[in-house]
Design a protein around this motif. Structure first.
Motif, short mmCIF file in Angstrom:
data_model
loop_
_atom_site.label_atom_id
_atom_site.label_comp_id
_atom_site.label_asym_id
_atom_site.label_seq_id
_atom_site.Cartn_x
_atom_site.Cartn_y
_atom_site.Cartn_z
N PHE A 169 -66.88 -7.14 -9.81
CA PHE A 169 -65.96 -7.87 -8.94
C PHE A 169 -64.88 -6.97 -8.36
O PHE A 169 -64.62 -6.99 -7.16
N ARG A 170 -64.23 -6.17 -9.19
CA ARG A 170 -63.18 -5.29 -8.67
C ARG A 170 -63.79 -4.26 -7.73
O ARG A 170 -63.23 -3.96 -6.68
N THR A 171 -64.96 -3.74 -8.07
CA THR A 171 -65.63 -2.78 -7.21
C THR A 171 -65.94 -3.40 -5.86
O THR A 171 -65.67 -2.82 -4.81
N PHE A 172 -66.51 -4.61 -5.88
CA PHE A 172 -66.87 -5.30 -4.64
C PHE A 172 -65.66 -5.51 -3.74
O PHE A 172 -65.68 -5.16 -2.56
N PHE A 173 -64.59 -6.07 -4.30
CA PHE A 173 -63.41 -6.31 -3.49
C PHE A 173 -62.68 -5.02 -3.12
O PHE A 173 -62.02 -4.94 -2.09
N GLY A 174 -62.84 -3.99 -3.93
CA GLY A 174 -62.30 -2.67 -3.58
C GLY A 174 -63.00 -2.11 -2.36
O GLY A 174 -62.36 -1.50 -1.48
N VAL A 175 -64.30 -2.31 -2.27
CA VAL A 175 -65.06 -1.86 -1.10
C VAL A 175 -64.61 -2.63 0.14
O VAL A 175 -64.46 -2.06 1.23
N ILE A 176 -64.38 -3.92 -0.03
CA ILE A 176 -63.88 -4.72 1.09
C ILE A 176 -62.53 -4.17 1.56
O ILE A 176 -62.28 -4.01 2.76
N ALA A 177 -61.65 -3.87 0.62
CA ALA A 177 -60.33 -3.31 0.97
C ALA A 177 -60.48 -2.00 1.73
O ALA A 177 -59.79 -1.78 2.73
N GLU A 178 -61.35 -1.13 1.27
CA GLU A 178 -61.56 0.15 1.95
C GLU A 178 -62.12 -0.05 3.36
O GLU A 178 -61.74 0.66 4.30
N THR A 179 -62.99 -1.02 3.52
CA THR A 179 -63.55 -1.32 4.84
C THR A 179 -62.47 -1.83 5.78
O THR A 179 -62.38 -1.40 6.94
N TRP A 225 -53.10 -5.54 -1.18
CA TRP A 225 -54.48 -5.41 -1.64
C TRP A 225 -54.54 -4.98 -3.10
O TRP A 225 -55.35 -5.48 -3.87
N ARG A 226 -53.67 -4.05 -3.48
CA ARG A 226 -53.66 -3.60 -4.88
C ARG A 226 -53.33 -4.76 -5.82
O ARG A 226 -53.94 -4.93 -6.88
N LYS A 227 -52.36 -5.56 -5.42
CA LYS A 227 -51.99 -6.72 -6.24
C LYS A 227 -53.14 -7.72 -6.31
O LYS A 227 -53.42 -8.28 -7.37
N LEU A 228 -53.82 -7.94 -5.19
CA LEU A 228 -54.96 -8.84 -5.18
C LEU A 228 -56.07 -8.33 -6.09
O LEU A 228 -56.65 -9.09 -6.88
N ILE A 276 -57.61 -10.26 -9.29
CA ILE A 276 -59.05 -10.54 -9.44
C ILE A 276 -59.54 -10.02 -10.78
O ILE A 276 -60.24 -10.72 -11.52
N GLU A 277 -59.16 -8.79 -11.09
CA GLU A 277 -59.59 -8.20 -12.37
C GLU A 277 -59.07 -9.02 -13.54
O GLU A 277 -59.80 -9.28 -14.51
#
Length: 60
Positions: free
Chosen positions: A14-24, A41-44, A48-49
């Motif tokens: 989950f964190r990886t997935f949303f991290g990729v979204i943030a990078e995009t 984004w970091r707080k989000l 999530i985590e």
């Protein structure tokens, strides 16, 4: 309501997935990506985590 575990999704994904979204989003925004956006984004991602970590695990 079923948890992510019911679908066989590893919690760390989950964190990886949303991290990729943030990078995009960061790439798309370019210079419009602000320190405030980065902080939000970091707080989000942290939230999530935390939510995933607190969710009950599937009991076999």
């Amino acid at each position: 309501m079923q948890s992510h575990d019911a679908y066989g999704t590893p919690r760390e994904l989950f964190r990886t997935f949303f991290g990729v979204i943030a990078e995009t989003v960061r790439e798309v925004l370019g210079a419009d990506w602000s320190p405030e956006t980065d902080d939000a984004w970091r707080k989000l991602l942290d939230e999530i985590e935390s939510l995933v970590a607190r969710s009950p695990a599937k009991i076999a």
